[in-house]
Design an enzyme around this catalytic site. Sequence first.
Site, PDB file in Angstrom:
ATOM      1  CB  SER A 185      25.802   5.540   4.034  1.00 33.87           C
ATOM      2  OG  SER A 185      25.224   4.266   4.831  1.00 33.87           O
ATOM      3  CE  LYS A 195      24.806   1.704   1.522  1.00 37.85           C
ATOM      4  NZ  LYS A 195      24.501   2.540   2.999  1.00 37.85           N
ATOM      5  CB  SER A 224      21.584   5.083   1.790  1.00 42.20           C
ATOM      6  OG  SER A 224      22.757   5.024   2.353  1.00 42.20           O
TER       7      SER A 224
END
Length: 380
Positions: free
Chosen positions: A62, A65, A122
């Site tokens: 993640s 992101k 997230s």
Amino acid sequence: MSAILRCFSLLFLTFAATAVSANLAFVPSPPAVKAEGFVLQDFHSGRILASVNEKERMEPASLTKMMTAYVVFQEVASGDIKLDDQVRISEKAWRTQGSRMFVEVDTKVGLEHLLKGVIIQSGNDASVALAEYIAGSEEAFAALMNDYARKVGLTDTHFVNSTGLPHPEHYTTPGDMARLAAAVIRDFPQFYEWYSIKEYTYNNITQHNRNKLLWRDEFVDGVKTGHTDSAGYCLVSSAKREDMRLVAVVMGTSSENARAQESQKLLNYGFRFFETHHLYESDEALKEIRIWKGMSETLPLGLNREMYVTIPRGQYKQLDASLSVDTNIIAPALKGQEFGTVTVQLGEEILAEQPLVALEDIAEGGLWQRLLDDVMLWFH
């Protein structure tokens, strides 16, 4: 102190090599960090203070992101979209596995809510929804991500999705993640503040930011966690103490606590043993030189970007700055044209080197001026 005074104060701080080496501070080796790869970098100077496997390809999970949000920030800044836009949630976004914001299919959600869902919670579902809204499909959005990756200098990164879910062609390096975090902080300070928010509530569900350092270290204000079974536990963190900001990246640690602990080790090491100094402003004259055959006889030279150096603590007076300037500069000169170099050293190590550039245009002089300077150059 003006940039010119700072320049000349450094120019006269010249020491014999033996004296310099005797006065250089001892800096211990970086701490042992239990991670597949890590980087500790100063934000302003860009100096790498510690690293292992800085250029090795790894799964970003993640951490991806950060780029997802960066693309959205760019679209907002360009005026193509607005924070209060209403984004329809597709079935694909709703069904996306992994961490979620818990948006509902076929509803409309404000773009700002989705951004905070990406940054704080997230949310994979929020990431896909934003990707589809901006580019029509997640695949097309990934192409935008890769374009911006090139623009911010990510030399060994490739994205295939907006979430960081595993894929053989979805990869990055610890060094690239440090550069991406620096781009987010530098280019969008108004949005970077959201990375310090500790919790966010949507659809009556409150989720906490997974960056444990936000609770443990008052100086930490971002940035992003990541985890998959194959990537391990990852964290990009940033902290600012006084005028010094550090970015730490750890990838492939064993747990949530481990990624926080290893990151804290790096940040503590950087702040304890190093300091960063702002030496020169951009677009401020450091030297005026003679220019021949021009409408003006002098040309101001300076830097086209600020200069910072990161050095061991207590070593500022040991710095040695030098200017190297071209000889016999002939008009015309264009603003931004290079006519020399500024070099800053600590002992034998070059810490920073930037071109000296013209700070204004100097047009070619008239016929009489050119003929007169031709004669003067014979005796110069």
